[in-house]
Design a protein around this motif. Structure first.
Motif, PDB file in Angstrom:
ATOM      1  N   ILE A  83      11.918  -1.937  -6.796  1.00  0.00           N
ATOM      2  CA  ILE A  83      11.752  -1.511  -8.186  1.00  0.00           C
ATOM      3  C   ILE A  83      10.341  -0.978  -8.395  1.00  0.00           C
ATOM      4  CG2 ILE A  83      11.673  -2.337 -10.565  1.00  0.00           C
ATOM      5  CD1 ILE A  83      13.978  -4.257  -9.728  1.00  0.00           C
TER       6      ILE A  83
ATOM      7  N   TRP B 246      10.301   2.475  -6.970  1.00  0.00           N
ATOM      8  CA  TRP B 246      11.007   3.474  -7.783  1.00  0.00           C
ATOM      9  C   TRP B 246      10.216   3.801  -9.041  1.00  0.00           C
ATOM     10  CZ3 TRP B 246      16.149   0.443  -6.970  1.00  0.00           C
ATOM     11  CH2 TRP B 246      16.660   0.786  -5.711  1.00  0.00           C
TER      12      TRP B 246
ATOM     13  N   MET C  11      11.941   1.518   3.949  1.00  0.00           N
ATOM     14  CA  MET C  11      13.129   2.302   4.307  1.00  0.00           C
ATOM     15  C   MET C  11      13.526   2.092   5.757  1.00  0.00           C
ATOM     16  SD  MET C  11      14.283   4.166   1.848  1.00  0.00           S
ATOM     17  CE  MET C  11      15.074   5.628   2.486  1.00  0.00           C
TER      18      MET C  11
ATOM     19  N   ASP D  58       7.769   6.366  -8.300  1.00  0.00           N
ATOM     20  CA  ASP D  58       8.353   7.537  -7.648  1.00  0.00           C
ATOM     21  C   ASP D  58       8.227   7.489  -6.134  1.00  0.00           C
ATOM     22  OD1 ASP D  58       8.716   8.226 -10.201  1.00  0.00           O
ATOM     23  OD2 ASP D  58       7.301   9.876 -10.257  1.00  0.00           O
ATOM     24  N   ARG D  59       8.234   6.270  -5.586  1.00  0.00           N
ATOM     25  CA  ARG D  59       8.213   6.154  -4.130  1.00  0.00           C
ATOM     26  C   ARG D  59       9.590   5.708  -3.671  1.00  0.00           C
ATOM     27  NH1 ARG D  59       5.722   1.836  -2.582  1.00  0.00           N
ATOM     28  NH2 ARG D  59       5.286   0.888  -4.580  1.00  0.00           N
ATOM     29  N   LEU D  60       9.708   5.438  -2.383  1.00  0.00           N
ATOM     30  CA  LEU D  60      10.984   4.967  -1.847  1.00  0.00           C
ATOM     31  C   LEU D  60      10.959   3.482  -1.521  1.00  0.00           C
ATOM     32  CD1 LEU D  60      11.988   7.817   0.583  1.00  0.00           C
ATOM     33  CD2 LEU D  60      13.222   7.102  -1.432  1.00  0.00           C
TER      34      LEU D  60
END
Ligand code: SF4
Ligand code: SF4
Lengths: 369, 261
Positions: free
Chosen positions: A41, A44, A52, A47-49
């Motif tokens: 969260i 997000w 991963m 604006d990142r991921l």
């Protein structure tokens, strides 16, 4: 639930241990989810991921984190007070876990159905303060000590408005038993405390009748405000941003757990996450109907399967609790940290006067209505 | 008192404004590039890893001279007259074996100054930017196509040829000197005073003429690039650059190499 376990395993020690360990299983699973939620969260929102690499979309990341912590060297500083230093993380987690004993996960499962449930909750969750000051003192490190002093000042300050809000609810329901408080909110969504409490008479477990009518709508603004105040106080008691000055990274390295590594750090971490859910669950129980379905009906009733009702109730409580955990994460990645004076201002000059005022008004209204 | 309520209102409303912003950002497309899997497009003419196409390199040393940090090391050996090295793709004849062509990419500052002086355009920048190594030695790129044995052999050949040529010249000079001495002696013997002055002046001039070609044999040992082999003189403007870059950065380069040592 207890009778189910008893019928399966017989009336022996194993049954009791299993019964007590159920919330632990839940906390461990929830902690994995919350750690993942926290990183994802926050990513997000920026604006990142987020992670991963471990598993699809990084969903195995918390498990990897746990294994990393397990492998880490367990360091005890040479000048630390060894006994207190090693005891503190366990006491911290213990206090968080002990509080789960009175959280009703469904109408069928509550660790200890105490009449003084709320009182116990208040008392036991304050034990965390002792653990924090033990950790800070025993570390023999100025940052740890500063952090723990701030934590204690903060938690003690915010316990006052939190306790006042509990008093408001207790005055209204007339019981300290959490199951009673939830039963009082049974039925559809408008019976929840945030919406002014029950709108028709409710029979509590003790056989007492809580008389109520639509006139209770008058409580709505007061309970709404109480909810906000309790949530703010809860945030402060769990040392979450914007109230994370006890572990302010930029000034205190990591506050009271600066010197902790490996599993002992993980214990503090676990206790923070357990406390987050605890506060969220208490908010859900006090104001959002606990395990009550917002529709007032259960699928299990329709199918005539009582076990399904219990599962559904647990599901509702988990959803509500996780929602408030999400809000905590949301707040954490939105607001900056308060200054110490702002923190004290907020508690002593805003929350406490307001909670006393609301308690006074609600007390009057309860007597009148 | 009204300030107090205003503060509370501002506290709540600004917190909500912030939370609305972060909520909206939950649904904004992320800006992350999953690096090893996805990569940014690299701009054209970017300066990254150097590459030398040794098929075209004539070993003229221009790139090494242009380099401000002296990270290119070139050793050459003159080919024997019977060895044919072929031509570069730009039509220059190759006359030197490049026995060593090392670029220490760890020292390279990616200035690109080595690229334009090359007469055959065989040293150039590639878009490769991932060339980390665990071992610093691996960052010295060795471009010479000759094996060490071959390189040693070529160097030896060239030295032998040079020594032979020198010996021949020395012998020739000796012979000439002898002849001159004999002539002088013969002339001294003759009782003419006037004739003696002119041949004496002739002899040093002849000696100077003899030693001049010697310098052509050893281009790499030359200090002044002007006196080097022909290929460089193909390109008049580049030749102008060379001495300029030669002098000034040399001092800097000396200090850089010291640091690296
Ligand atoms: S790019 Fe610059 S530093 Fe690198 S080798 Fe060429 S001239 Fe030298
Ligand atoms: S300037 Fe070009 S041809 Fe000359 S030595 Fe360097 S790479 Fe070879």
């Amino acid at each position: 639930m207890e009778s189910l376990l008893q019928s399966l395993l017989g009336d022996n020690l194993l049954t009791v241990v299993l019964y007590c360990a159920l919330p632990l299983v839940f906390i461990l699973l929830y902690a994995l989810l919350a750690i993942l939620g926290e990183v994802k969260i926050s990513a997000w929102m920026q604006d990142r991921l987020g992670p991963m690499r471990t598993g699809p979309w990084g969903i195995i990341q918390p498990i990897a984190d746990v294994f990393k912590l397990l492998q880490k060297e367990d360091i005890t500083p040479a000048k630390a007070d060894k006994v207190l230093f090693n005891l503190a993380p366990f006491l911290s987690f213990m206090s968080a876990y002990a509080a789960f004993a009175v959280i009703p996960f469904s109408s069928q499962y509550v660790g200890a159905d105490l009449n003084l449930g709320l009182f116990y909750l208040l008392a036991i969750s304050s034990l965390n303060v002792a653990a924090i000051i033990m950790a800070g003192w025993a570390s023999h490190n100025k940052y740890s000590l500063y952090g723990s002093m701030r934590a204690v000042a903060q938690i003690v300050s915010y316990e006052v408005p939190a306790a006042m809000v509990l008093v408001i609810i207790v005055m209204f329901v007339g019981s300290l038993n959490l199951q009673d408080i939830i039963t009082a909110q049974s039925g559809p969504i408008w019976n929840w405390m945030v919406f002014g409490g029950p709108k028709q008479d409710v029979v509590l477990a003790s056989g007492e009748v809580l008389s109520a009518s639509w006139a209770n709508l008058i409580f709505l603004p007061f309970f709404m405000a109480s909810f906000v105040m309790y949530y703010i106080a809860g945030l402060a008691e769990t040392n979450r941003t914007p109230f994370d000055i006890p572990e302010a990274e930029s000034e205190l390295v990591s506050g009271y757990h600066t010197e902790y590594s490996g599993m002992k750090f993980a214990m503090f971490f676990m206790s923070e996450y357990a406390n987050m859910f605890l506060v969220s669950a208490v908010v859900a129980v006090l104001f959002f109907g606990g395990w009550n379905s917002p529709f007032g009906v259960y699928l299990g009733d329709a199918f005539g399967a009582p076990w399904l009702v219990a599962v559904e109730q647990f599901g509702w409580l988990a959803i509500k609790g996780l929602f408030f955990v999400f809000v905590m994460i949301w707040v954490r990645w939105t607001l900056p940290r308060l200054r110490v004076d702002q923190l004290m201002y907020m508690s002593w000059k805003v929350l406490i006067p307001f909670s006393f005022g609301i308690a006074l008004v609600v007390g009057f209204l309860v007597v009148i209505l | 008192m009204s300030g107090y309520f205003k503060d509370i209102y501002a506290g709540i409303s600004t917190a909500l404004v912030g939370m609305r912003i972060t909520w909206n950002h939950l649904f904004v497309k992320n800006v992350t590039i999953q690096y090893p899997d996805e990569k940014h497009d690299i701009p054209e003419r970017v300066r990254n890893r150097l590459y030398v196409n040794m098929d075209d390199c004539i070993g003229c040393d221009q790139c090494a001279k242009a380099c401000p940090v002296n990270c290119i090391t070139i050793e050459t050996a003159k080919a024997l007259p019977e060895e044919e090295l072929g031509e570069t793709s730009t039509g220059n004849r190759k006359r030197l074996w490049v026995t060593q062509f090392d670029i220490d990419i760890a020292k390279c500052c990616f200035c690109g100054l080595c690229v334009p002086p090359c007469p055959t355009e065989c040293i150039f920048m590639t878009p490769v930017f991932e060339f980390s190594e665990y071992n610093r030695e691996d960052l010295i790129y060795r471009f010479s196509t000759l094996t060490p044995e071959e390189a040693a052999e070529k160097t030896e050949n060239a030295e032998r040829a040079k020594a032979e040529a020198e010996a021949k010249k020395a012998a020739a000079a000796e012979a000439k000197k002898k002849a001159a001495a004999e002539k002088a002696a013969a002339e001294k013997a003759a009782p003419s005073e006037q004739a003696g002055g002119a041949p004496a002046a002739d002899a040093p001039a002849a000696a100077a003429k003899d030693t001049a070609p010697k310098q052509d044999d050893a281009p790499k040992q030359d200090d002044a690039p002007k006196q080097d082999d022909a290929p460089k003189q193909d390109d008049a403007p580049k030749q102008d650059d060379a001495p300029k870059q030669d002098d000034a950065p040399a001092a800097d380069a000396a200090s850089t190499t010291d640091n690296n040592g």
